[in-house]
Motif scaffolding. Sequence first.
Motif, PDB file in Angstrom:
ATOM      1  N   PHE A  81       9.946  80.230-122.810  1.00 46.34           N
ATOM      2  CA  PHE A  81       9.047  79.587-121.931  1.00 46.34           C
ATOM      3  C   PHE A  81       8.560  78.119-122.256  1.00 46.34           C
ATOM      4  O   PHE A  81       8.035  78.214-123.520  1.00 46.34           O
ATOM      5  CB  PHE A  81       7.945  80.722-121.635  1.00 46.34           C
TER       6      PHE A  81
ATOM      7  N   ARG B  67       2.924  77.214-113.250  1.00 47.39           N
ATOM      8  CA  ARG B  67       3.595  77.355-114.377  1.00 47.39           C
ATOM      9  C   ARG B  67       2.970  77.159-115.719  1.00 47.39           C
ATOM     10  O   ARG B  67       3.617  77.758-116.753  1.00 47.39           O
ATOM     11  CB  ARG B  67       4.653  76.234-114.502  1.00 47.39           C
TER      12      ARG B  67
ATOM     13  N   LYS C 235       2.903  85.632-117.333  1.00 45.23           N
ATOM     14  CA  LYS C 235       2.755  84.214-116.763  1.00 45.23           C
ATOM     15  C   LYS C 235       2.509  84.284-115.371  1.00 45.23           C
ATOM     16  O   LYS C 235       1.876  83.140-114.908  1.00 45.23           O
ATOM     17  CB  LYS C 235       4.109  83.284-117.201  1.00 45.23           C
ATOM     18  N   PHE C 236       2.943  85.080-114.620  1.00 48.37           N
ATOM     19  CA  PHE C 236       2.445  84.943-113.347  1.00 48.37           C
ATOM     20  C   PHE C 236       2.787  83.870-112.456  1.00 48.37           C
ATOM     21  O   PHE C 236       1.954  83.096-111.614  1.00 48.37           O
ATOM     22  CB  PHE C 236       1.021  85.576-112.868  1.00 48.37           C
ATOM     23  N   CYS C 237       3.942  83.298-112.733  1.00 47.29           N
ATOM     24  CA  CYS C 237       4.628  82.078-111.977  1.00 47.29           C
ATOM     25  C   CYS C 237       4.385  82.676-110.431  1.00 47.29           C
ATOM     26  O   CYS C 237       4.732  83.712-109.994  1.00 47.29           O
ATOM     27  CB  CYS C 237       5.705  81.646-112.208  1.00 47.29           C
TER      28      CYS C 237
ATOM     29  N   GLN D  47      12.121  88.517-121.003  1.00 48.80           N
ATOM     30  CA  GLN D  47      11.826  87.332-119.891  1.00 48.80           C
ATOM     31  C   GLN D  47      11.272  86.074-120.745  1.00 48.80           C
ATOM     32  O   GLN D  47      11.571  84.759-120.313  1.00 48.80           O
ATOM     33  CB  GLN D  47      10.461  87.733-119.008  1.00 48.80           C
ATOM     34  N   ASN D  48      10.662  86.196-121.788  1.00 46.87           N
ATOM     35  CA  ASN D  48      10.009  84.890-122.408  1.00 46.87           C
ATOM     36  C   ASN D  48      10.073  85.188-123.822  1.00 46.87           C
ATOM     37  O   ASN D  48       9.199  85.909-124.450  1.00 46.87           O
ATOM     38  CB  ASN D  48       8.390  84.668-121.963  1.00 46.87           C
TER      39      ASN D  48
ATOM     40  N   PHE E  70       6.009  82.341-107.842  1.00 55.61           N
ATOM     41  CA  PHE E  70       6.999  82.697-106.953  1.00 55.61           C
ATOM     42  C   PHE E  70       7.834  83.770-107.466  1.00 55.61           C
ATOM     43  O   PHE E  70       8.544  84.252-106.863  1.00 55.61           O
ATOM     44  CB  PHE E  70       8.070  81.456-107.002  1.00 55.61           C
ATOM     45  N   CYS E  71       7.294  84.216-108.705  1.00 55.88           N
ATOM     46  CA  CYS E  71       8.103  85.343-109.434  1.00 55.88           C
ATOM     47  C   CYS E  71       7.475  86.607-109.414  1.00 55.88           C
ATOM     48  O   CYS E  71       6.398  86.896-109.487  1.00 55.88           O
ATOM     49  CB  CYS E  71       8.180  84.835-110.885  1.00 55.88           C
TER      50      CYS E  71
ATOM     51  N   CYS F 165       6.250  90.220-118.805  1.00 54.57           N
ATOM     52  CA  CYS F 165       5.556  88.906-118.486  1.00 54.57           C
ATOM     53  C   CYS F 165       4.310  88.815-118.124  1.00 54.57           C
ATOM     54  O   CYS F 165       3.821  89.475-117.190  1.00 54.57           O
ATOM     55  CB  CYS F 165       6.344  87.927-117.392  1.00 54.57           C
TER      56      CYS F 165
ATOM     57  N   VAL G 219       8.714  89.169-111.260  1.00 54.20           N
ATOM     58  CA  VAL G 219       8.799  89.760-112.484  1.00 54.20           C
ATOM     59  C   VAL G 219       7.567  90.330-113.034  1.00 54.20           C
ATOM     60  O   VAL G 219       7.483  91.723-113.438  1.00 54.20           O
ATOM     61  CB  VAL G 219       9.565  88.814-113.431  1.00 54.20           C
ATOM     62  N   PRO G 220       6.583  89.775-113.181  1.00 51.25           N
ATOM     63  CA  PRO G 220       5.432  90.560-113.761  1.00 51.25           C
ATOM     64  C   PRO G 220       4.833  91.847-113.148  1.00 51.25           C
ATOM     65  O   PRO G 220       4.328  92.485-113.771  1.00 51.25           O
ATOM     66  CB  PRO G 220       4.153  89.355-113.779  1.00 51.25           C
TER      67      PRO G 220
HETATM   68  S1  SF4 Z   1       9.372  82.742-113.923  1.00 52.69           S
HETATM   69 FE1  SF4 Z   1       9.776  83.594-116.059  1.00 52.69          FE
HETATM   70  S2  SF4 Z   1       7.658  83.073-116.921  1.00 52.69           S
HETATM   71 FE2  SF4 Z   1       7.173  82.993-114.811  1.00 52.69          FE
HETATM   72  S3  SF4 Z   1       6.455  84.952-113.889  1.00 52.69           S
HETATM   73 FE3  SF4 Z   1       8.888  84.788-113.818  1.00 52.69          FE
HETATM   74  S4  SF4 Z   1       9.496  85.785-115.701  1.00 52.69           S
HETATM   75 FE4  SF4 Z   1       7.399  85.003-116.068  1.00 52.69          FE
END
Ligand code: SF4
Length: 450
Positions: free
Chosen positions: A244, A283, A159-161, A201-202, A163-164, A157, A166-167
Amino acid sequence: MKRRVYIETFGCQMNVADSERAATGLRASGYDLCDSADDADVVLLNTCSVREKAERKVYTRIGEIRAAQTGKASPLVGVMGCVAQLEGDSIFEHAPSVNMVIGTRATDRISSLIERAREGERKVIDLDERGENDAWDVSPVERHSPHVAFIPIIEGCNKFCSFCIVPYSRGRERSRPANEIVAETRKLQSLGYKEIHLIGQNVNSYRPRVEDGLEGFPGATPFCRLLRAVAATGMPRIKFTTSFPRDFHPDIVTAIEENPNLCDWIHLPVQSGSDRVLKLMRRGHKRSDYLERIARIKSSSRRLALTSDIIVGFPGETDDDFRQTLELVEQCEYDSLYIFKYSRRAGTPAANFDDNVSEREKTNRFLELEKVQRRTQDNIYRSYVGRTLSVLAEKQSSRSESDLSGHSTCHKVVNFAGDRSLEGEIVEVLVTGAKTNSLYGKLIDRAAVV
Ligand code: SF4
């Protein structure tokens, strides 16, 4: 005797897909897969790090596995997946009995990592990138279902939201070549699979380096072209998740309208209805952008089921912000909603924000939103009573031996009386009853839609 490996999977569909690939590779390298840690020579925990609680669970599980081994030869234990990628060699400090740490891109190298551990190497670790020629093949034997298959189309991912995690755990976006995805779909169809889920993820950020396989398929984005190419294989049911909002092009809805085998369900997480909070969450979309996408989805010539994710109690979320979320949820009329209370995730930008919404307030907001959603959801589910749905009979219901359970094209769980000879068939079910999260119905036709 062949060595036996037990893989335990936590977390999302991407982890399920990784475990399927790991199992395929291990079997090809001469290992057997087994169903319990007690019978295994090697235990692999495929971990999730989205929430800190999930991460802690891994250490508890390692303790349980070791405690159960008293008096027997101890298995090698490997931590794979997101926790492995994030925590790296600190896992060896927290849990000295762990033999291997296997990052999210090392799935293809697991058998050689196990060999190194078996030869006595301590603290085997691989956090490297995926190899150029890594195989994505999954043997049907290792799939989580004989009727529904996951096909990863994009990993990571960008996007680097705020709170997340995952990236950081999954790295940057990497799309699989389209021709591989189309070929895998065809293969699954020839093996009798009735439904595939294109996962990532997206998924709608799909951008392969080479678009071989998409020639002749129109579309506003590579993902729209991929949807049309996959639909053209004739696979009976195609679902995709997660989308996304910022990358959600209206042509996705047009592609669904044109192709009956693209299922009528879209999961489009919004996270908040307040622009102020969306900005804090980084977001990359505003409430109005999101509602524009929803308007296109709602105006579709087919009714498309819509689901979403919301975080309540994000740092700085005021009462007014939360009211805006409530309003948006009422307006969007989601078929279902995954509601999460914000919890701080170390390593993310939001972990440095002041987590100033009290636990009590988070719970109140959660319950209030749940109540609003339940009202909408009850109405939507009740509106199916009297309608006929096309349902893939997936398995025996966990509630009753005389019932089967499956999903509709709009991704509702549907239970109905039927014997197991129907498993794997697409059947027509007349809906006779509705609960909050499932429908009940009566089989009216065995016609398979192939
Ligand atoms: S919430 Fe989804 S779009 Fe945002 S950083 Fe996490 S995986 Fe990526």
